[in-house]
Design a protein around this motif. Structure first.
Motif, PDB file in Angstrom:
ATOM      1  N   ARG A 231     -17.966  38.390   6.285  1.00 36.53           N
ATOM      2  CA  ARG A 231     -17.051  37.244   6.416  1.00 36.53           C
ATOM      3  C   ARG A 231     -17.595  36.246   7.432  1.00 36.53           C
ATOM      4  NH1 ARG A 231     -11.923  37.029   4.788  1.00 36.53           N
ATOM      5  NH2 ARG A 231     -12.329  34.840   5.262  1.00 36.53           N
TER       6      ARG A 231
ATOM      7  N   ASP B 115     -19.865  35.268   0.902  1.00 36.43           N
ATOM      8  CA  ASP B 115     -19.617  36.660   0.525  1.00 36.43           C
ATOM      9  C   ASP B 115     -19.016  36.792  -0.867  1.00 36.43           C
ATOM     10  OD1 ASP B 115     -17.336  35.359   1.718  1.00 36.43           O
ATOM     11  OD2 ASP B 115     -16.285  37.276   1.573  1.00 36.43           O
TER      12      ASP B 115
ATOM     13  N   ARG C 256     -18.118  30.228   1.461  1.00 32.50           N
ATOM     14  CA  ARG C 256     -17.778  31.620   1.142  1.00 32.50           C
ATOM     15  C   ARG C 256     -19.013  32.324   0.583  1.00 32.50           C
ATOM     16  NH1 ARG C 256     -12.725  33.631   1.445  1.00 32.50           N
ATOM     17  NH2 ARG C 256     -13.987  35.525   1.489  1.00 32.50           N
TER      18      ARG C 256
ATOM     19  N   ASP D 299      -8.367  30.453   7.405  1.00 37.62           N
ATOM     20  CA  ASP D 299      -7.909  31.672   6.733  1.00 37.62           C
ATOM     21  C   ASP D 299      -6.436  31.922   7.020  1.00 37.62           C
ATOM     22  OD1 ASP D 299      -8.630  35.071   6.395  1.00 37.62           O
ATOM     23  OD2 ASP D 299      -9.390  33.554   5.021  1.00 37.62           O
TER      24      ASP D 299
ATOM     25  N   GLU E 177     -10.210  38.780  -2.860  1.00 39.41           N
ATOM     26  CA  GLU E 177      -9.600  37.676  -2.121  1.00 39.41           C
ATOM     27  C   GLU E 177      -8.160  37.430  -2.577  1.00 39.41           C
ATOM     28  OE1 GLU E 177     -10.905  35.636   0.534  1.00 39.41           O
ATOM     29  OE2 GLU E 177     -11.965  37.546   0.508  1.00 39.41           O
TER      30      GLU E 177
END
Length: 688
Positions: A53, A350, A348, A65, A360
């Protein structure tokens, strides 16, 4: 990683949430606080971010987030993005352009830079000092502090040079030459090699990949003009450099991560804006110089609705799924009733697969909203309980291939051989000869897979096969005559051939025996016994019986057959194995919730006593708490009588009703010792 809550509040606004609500929400992403927003004091949270992350390794990343979670759960919040400089200006006054040279290489993704002149290096304003102090960063001066602030705010690595110390007005990014000296600020020199990524000017190295600068190029109180660089290099290259030279800096975690290539320019624009604010607009700056030869394309993923349901275990409405994607800044390129075709934002790094997007969705939706059932559903371990022979064959063949065995198909016609005659006479079989064979050298129908297996192994070695170990298996029929009847049977032959002896001479035997036992485990065959084999062509072999009927013959070919190489061979009665599997029924036995205990026992017995005999005797004795018996060690030789051998046996005790105490286990062990002394005249040597 230290996070200031007051710093986060700059981006997520307003936060009119109760103490318990904010505590619960922050707990979902690893943050737990009390009375965060009911007082004016700042709270510093030391949080752990998983390495993948990288987007959350900054204050704005955590705020972004947190905003996604709050917004989805119905709170009235807004996400305020950091203000950046958008002025369009000409080049620096009285300054020539700086040129960036970077070879087109997969190691270098993007490099951006900007020149700022007429700066004044002085102490930072109070707000900047307090922000950095809150996360443990010591204030140095207004320029360095601004760089550090932006790095912790956006998570983008930035480096800075004194512009007047850059020779030739050139920034050259390339790999160092072997033996290059690099001076550190603490008077330590590093020896660089061709694997190190270095930022040069036209004469000297300025920085190792922007991580650590040469003191000559660093700014000081007299600096008037600066060059700020923002780079995106492959993270594995940076990690290798840091590890190779044992570099330790406070912002190390930012350099090692997989950066967003689209963040380099934003970070520079943010830095310019803050410096302008601190300097009261009394600076001049150039356009951003951006070197981005191969722009990174955004990942595009097909997201199936049924895959989301099957993975999460709950049906989430399409409206909620789209809302979550929107909050995560994931763009929907195309949609229909069955799937969405989406584009993931570059920060993002990842999220690369469909399953990552589903993760997610679940994270934002809330794993606490997924119902956990009291009953557990697990697949059966024995997957080959099928009705047809073909299905059984497919499963077991796949298992052998996974162990590294290769299937062979050999001819059913073999040459007449004295060893085949010995084999047939032992089993009271007569060879079947073909009256009009195609090849006169092969006129006998094989009565065992043994000999065709040997021929195949010899052929492979004679044709320069380099493998030291060859592993084959074959399912085939054998033909013979018995009591004037022509018979044919199907066997599964498995062999291991060792060209050059490796390790223990008995290793291939035990490995092959282990393969057979794994086949039995897959087939659900448990209660089998083994005896010494009387096969005329195998030495030190065993026969495995099931319900007192021979199922497997296992051993090593005698040296009279193969003088150069060793072949270990197992032959399974295929039809018998299939019939056992087809009759098996799946039964469920719950795991015991009580712990198991182990006791070891060393004993001296006569050489004629096999472990199998001992094992079967103990099994016949009624003792329900003994779940498993294993041979741990076998010793024969020095310090023991010639007619004796020593076994070390492990006994595993377990109850389905209660936890076994030492007293109960010790009583059981005494009964076993007495029984072995009586039945086998064993002498107890040691017990643990």
């Amino acid at each position: 990683m230290k996070i200031s809550l007051n710093w986060i509040k700059k981006y997520v606004f307003p936060l009119e949430i109760s103490e318990n609500e904010i505590s619960n929400i922050l707990t979902d992403i690893g943050l737990t606080t009390k009375k965060v927003f009911s007082i004016n004091k700042d709270f510093i949270l030391d949080i752990e971010i998983t390495p993948n992350r990288t987007d959350a390794m900054s204050h704005y990343g955590v705020a972004r987030d947190l905003y996604t979670v709050l917004k989805f759960r119905g709170y009235k919040v807004h996400l305020l993005k950091p203000i950046i400089n958008k002025d369009k200006t000409d080049d620096l006054c009285n300054q020539s352009d700086i040129h960036i040279f970077m070879k087109k290489n997969e190691k270098y993704i993007r490099y951006s830079g900007i020149l700022i002149s007429k700066i004044k290096t002085k102490p930072s304003p109070y707000w900047l000092i307090s922000r950095l102090k809150s996360i443990g960063i010591k204030s140095i001066n207004n320029i360095i502090d601004t760089i550090n602030f932006v790095m912790y705010e956006l998570g983008q690595p930035i480096h800075i040079f004194d512009m007047d110390k850059i020779e030739g007005k050139k920034i050259i990014i390339k790999n160092a030459e072997k033996g290059t000296d690099f001076q550190l600020s603490n008077n330590i020199r590093l020896k660089l090699n061709e694997k190190d990524l270095v930022i040069y000017d036209s004469v000297k190295p300025l920085s190792i990949a922007g991580i650590i600068n040469n003191p000559i190029s660093s700014i000081n109180m007299k600096t008037k003009n600066i060059f700020i660089g923002s780079a995106c290099f492959h993270s594995n290259i940076i990690r290798d450099i840091i590890k190779r030279h044992s570099i330790k800096i406070e912002t190390q975690h930012l350099f090692e991560k997989e950066n967003d290539p689209n963040q380099t320019v934003n970070a520079l624009q943010r830095t310019v804006f803050l410096i302008k604010e601190i300097m009261n607009n009394k600076i001049e700056y150039s356009k951003i110089i951006d070197f981005y030869p191969n722009p990174t394309s955004l990942p595009k993923i097909k997201l199936r609705y049924n895959k989301i349901i099957n993975t999460i275990g709950k049906k989430i409405s399409k409206k909620k799924i789209k809302k979550i994607l929107l909050l995560l800044e994931i763009i929907i390129l195309y949609e229909n009733d069955k799937y969405l075709f989406i584009s993931v934002p570059s920060y993002r790094t990842d999220v690369k697969r469909e399953i990552d997007v589903i993760e997610e969705i679940l994270r934002i939706y809330g794993i606490h909203q997924i119902t956990v059932y009291n009953k557990m559903k697990i697949p059966t371990l024995h997957k080959c309980f099928y009705k047809t022979e073909y299905e059984i064959q497919k499963i077991l063949f796949e298992q052998l291939v996974c162990y590294g065995f290769q299937e062979i198909i050999s001819s059913t016609m073999v040459n007449e051989d004295k060893y085949s005659s010995l084999f047939n006479s032992f089993f009271n079989r007569k060879e079947i000869k073909v009256l009009n064979p195609i090849n006169h050298n092969h006129k006998i129908m094989r009565s065992s897979l043994l000999f065709s297996m040997i021929d195949c192994i010899k052929y492979n070695y004679n044709n320069n096969r380099t493998d030291s170990i060859i592993k084959f298996f074959e399912l085939g029929k054998v033909y013979y005559k018995n009591n004037r009847k022509f018979l044919e049977k199907t066997y599964l032959g498995i062999s291991i051939s060792e060209k050059n002896k490796i390790g223990s001479k008995n290793y291939p035997f035990f490995y092959l025996k282990g393969v057979i036992e794994q086949i039995f485990q897959k087939s659900g065959i448990c209660n089998y016994t083994q005896i010494l084999s009387k096969h005329p062509l195998l030495e030190n072999g065993i026969s495995i019986l099931y319900n007192q009927k021979k199922l497997v013959e296992l051993g090593k070919f005698k040296k009279i057959i193969l003088k150069k190489n060793e072949i270990f061979y197992a032959e399974i009665d295929w039809k018998y194995l299939v019939s056992i599997i087809q009759k098996k029924k799946i039964t469920y036995i719950p795991f015991s919730k009580y712990p198991s205990s182990r006791r070891d026992l060393s004993l001296l017995v006569d050489k004629t006593v096999s472990f199998e005999k001992m094992n079967q005797l103990i099994k016949k004795k009624e003792n329900h708490i003994i779940k498993k018996i294993k041979i741990y060690d076998l010793y024969e030789g020095e310090n023991l009588p010639v007619s004796k051998k020593s076994y070390t046996v492990s006994f595993f005790f377990e109850s389905e009703k209660k936890t076994l105490t030492n007293k109960i286990i010790n009583i059981s062990m005494k009964e076993i010792e007495f029984f072995l002394k009586k039945e086998l005249k064993a002498e107890i040597r040691k017990k643990t």
